[in-house]
Design a protein around this motif. Sequence first.
Motif, PDB file in Angstrom:
ATOM      1  N   LYS A 174      36.258  15.648   9.671  1.00 45.16           N
ATOM      2  CA  LYS A 174      36.851  15.748  11.002  1.00 45.16           C
ATOM      3  C   LYS A 174      36.039  14.979  12.037  1.00 45.16           C
ATOM      4  N   LEU A 202      37.188  11.935  14.475  1.00 40.59           N
ATOM      5  CA  LEU A 202      37.076  11.953  15.935  1.00 40.59           C
ATOM      6  C   LEU A 202      36.367  10.700  16.435  1.00 40.59           C
ATOM      7  N   LEU A 218      38.640   7.906  16.460  1.00 43.06           N
ATOM      8  CA  LEU A 218      39.529   7.977  17.626  1.00 43.06           C
ATOM      9  C   LEU A 218      38.834   7.370  18.845  1.00 43.06           C
ATOM     10  N   VAL A 238      40.178  10.318  29.994  1.00 44.36           N
ATOM     11  CA  VAL A 238      40.925  11.084  28.993  1.00 44.36           C
ATOM     12  C   VAL A 238      40.110  11.176  27.712  1.00 44.36           C
ATOM     13  N   ASP A 239      39.475  10.058  27.338  1.00 45.42           N
ATOM     14  CA  ASP A 239      38.712  10.023  26.096  1.00 45.42           C
ATOM     15  C   ASP A 239      37.568  11.027  26.139  1.00 45.42           C
ATOM     16  N   ALA A 241      37.283  13.758  28.010  1.00 41.52           N
ATOM     17  CA  ALA A 241      37.799  15.129  28.003  1.00 41.52           C
ATOM     18  C   ALA A 241      38.220  15.539  26.602  1.00 41.52           C
ATOM     19  N   VAL A 242      38.936  14.630  25.926  1.00 38.76           N
ATOM     20  CA  VAL A 242      39.452  14.961  24.601  1.00 38.76           C
ATOM     21  C   VAL A 242      38.320  15.102  23.595  1.00 38.76           C
ATOM     22  N   LEU A 254      36.740  18.506  24.009  1.00 40.31           N
ATOM     23  CA  LEU A 254      37.599  19.572  23.491  1.00 40.31           C
ATOM     24  C   LEU A 254      37.610  19.556  21.966  1.00 40.31           C
ATOM     25  N   ALA A 255      37.692  18.346  21.382  1.00 40.46           N
ATOM     26  CA  ALA A 255      37.779  18.250  19.921  1.00 40.46           C
ATOM     27  C   ALA A 255      36.473  18.714  19.285  1.00 40.46           C
ATOM     28  N   LEU A 289      36.503  22.352  19.201  1.00 37.58           N
ATOM     29  CA  LEU A 289      37.393  22.856  18.151  1.00 37.58           C
ATOM     30  C   LEU A 289      36.725  22.772  16.784  1.00 37.58           C
ATOM     31  N   ILE A 290      36.022  21.644  16.524  1.00 41.13           N
ATOM     32  CA  ILE A 290      35.356  21.489  15.226  1.00 41.13           C
ATOM     33  C   ILE A 290      34.284  22.569  15.065  1.00 41.13           C
ATOM     34  N   GLY A 315      35.748  26.087  14.559  1.00 40.30           N
ATOM     35  CA  GLY A 315      36.249  26.300  13.211  1.00 40.30           C
ATOM     36  C   GLY A 315      35.128  26.598  12.237  1.00 40.30           C
ATOM     37  N   LYS A 358      42.902  26.926  15.044  1.00 41.20           N
ATOM     38  CA  LYS A 358      41.990  25.838  15.418  1.00 41.20           C
ATOM     39  C   LYS A 358      42.345  24.555  14.664  1.00 41.20           C
ATOM     40  N   PHE A 406      43.541  21.059  16.221  1.00 46.86           N
ATOM     41  CA  PHE A 406      42.820  19.802  15.977  1.00 46.86           C
ATOM     42  C   PHE A 406      43.771  18.724  15.447  1.00 46.86           C
ATOM     43  N   LEU A 421      45.804  17.532  18.260  1.00 45.73           N
ATOM     44  CA  LEU A 421      44.979  16.698  19.139  1.00 45.73           C
ATOM     45  C   LEU A 421      44.839  15.296  18.566  1.00 45.73           C
ATOM     46  N   MET A 422      44.467  15.192  17.282  1.00 46.89           N
ATOM     47  CA  MET A 422      44.217  13.862  16.701  1.00 46.89           C
ATOM     48  C   MET A 422      45.499  13.027  16.715  1.00 46.89           C
ATOM     49  N   TYR A 424      46.888   6.610  22.827  1.00 45.61           N
ATOM     50  CA  TYR A 424      46.215   5.329  23.008  1.00 45.61           C
ATOM     51  C   TYR A 424      47.163   4.176  22.697  1.00 45.61           C
TER      52      TYR A 424
END
Lengths: 89, 489
Positions: free
Chosen positions: A20, A24, A27, A71-72, A74-75, A78-79, A82-83, A86, B155, B159, B162-163, B170
């Motif tokens: 994961k 990310l 991304l 945006v990048d 912030a995301v 958040l990601a 989340l990781i 989990g 979660k 995720f 989100l991805m 983008y």
Amino acid sequence: MIGLIITVIGLFGIIVNQSKLKQLLSLNIMALGVVLFLIEEGAKVGSAPPLKGGNPVDPIPAVLMLTTLVVDVAVTGLALALIMGGKRR
Amino acid sequence: MNAVVMVIVPLISAILIYLVGALRIEGTIRAKFRLPLGLEVKALYILGAFTPMLLLPFASSGVVGGYPRAMGIEVGIDRVSLLFLLGEFVAFGSASLYVLSKVTDWKELSLLLLVHSGLIGAFISKDFFNYYVFMELSAISSFALIASSKEEGSKEAAFKYLMLSMTSSYLLILALGMIYFQTGYLNVNLARDLKDDLPVKIASVALMLKAGVFPLHIWLPDAHSKAKTHVSAILSGIAVKAPIYGLVLLSNLSTLDFLKPFALASMIFGVVLALMQGNVKRLLAYHTVSQMGYVLLGVTISPMAAALYSFAHATFKSGLFLSLGSLVDVRRKKELEFLGARDMPILLAIVLSLSLAIAGFGLTVGGVAKSALTDAKLFVYLASVGTAMSFTKVNYYLWRGHGVEPSMKTVIPGAVPAVIAFLAGIILGGKISVYDSMIILGIALFFALRTKIPRRDFLINVGISEGIILLTALLSSSLLSSLSLFEGS
């Protein structure tokens, strides 16, 4: 052109990585590619920074790029949360 | 008054809720008695959630700040935007009624208001970039809202959403950049004469993923079924319509006919998968996939058809999620076998009327919206039969058993959309037609095939990588077709 190539590299990274965290990061690379594409195309018009005077570059792509960066960030935050959320369970 | 005030009110309330919550202004008395949530937080939430609805009649179109159109950001409320906004108000308003009766966390209220603000902002913008920013605001808040659910796997679902969603975001901004470089404007009314339709194709594939259309729907069943009840109602009811509004804006630039096969496939696929689910929230989520196919078909016909169907779907899907979700929340089980409610006539009536609406009964808003889809009638009716069949299943289990009953306070929010579905249908001139026999056919088919329908969930699990492969494949095929068209002309 380099911006588009980096975007495609980011896409490829999301496909080939199963972790994961690596997905990310891919991304983020993709976002970087988009930012580079916008700056690159916007810089074709002028030569000076988009301030008063001179022969400025197009300011709108720079604004789009800034929003993409925000945006990048912030995301990504958040990601990462989340990781981690989990994993703690 | 400029329409942008409707966006600012919930935004400021969201920030104030966060400040009040984080700084603990409420004092120690409340902490001493362990009162669950500050009254001022709820008051701020009500202010933020319902003020835009009161302001709607006074809102006007225009460029923010009075700049000339080429320089400023334009917002406006035309008939298409108005229908999207009304759908938003119905879905968000009834979900707010539900959340106020049981919320315990101020962070959730703050995030909900951000979604509200983002959706209103997206639906009134007449500028591609402004639209993108507000859609992103609502999307990022909804990732956090899905993850805040206590359910196992929420979660992971968040995720995945989100991805996939950010990857397409983008791509979308890349496409918006291309539109800007080709036309010189980001304003919807000024950006004309694209050199080629490459950016439109990239943007529409990206928006298709965000709207949850087959085959890019893979995040939707997990995300929408694992979120809390009111979050599901908002996400499934109206959050998936924000990308559709983007497609409506894009349809000003170029024709979007190449989306039609996906719309038809989505309609049929969603219904077939929904028939095979035993988990009621997953069933509703797959119906969202199917209904998004209808909306996408509407986009290829006319913006008005898409807006009308979006309004209809926002009304009945939020109602279904709220009424069935109130039952799920009490029983703590999602399987249909455990959801009998024989002794609750009000709940039965609400679910029945909403089921009629989603199956396209002529008197309801669903029937009116379906008659606006003038193309591919065969697929529309085929999917209607499937929808009627699937909701006969839901009602069948509901009428059969009995158990713990939800309180009246949690059932009423579902009644609001049910009443609106019938009222709007009658106001918009709905009448019973021959095609309503499709519903009877669906009911008959369900009872004929009842024993053959599998009882266990039929799950298709597709990971993030596979989703991105699908997205890339769709993207490259559309790019290739676009390039060959370009050379041919």
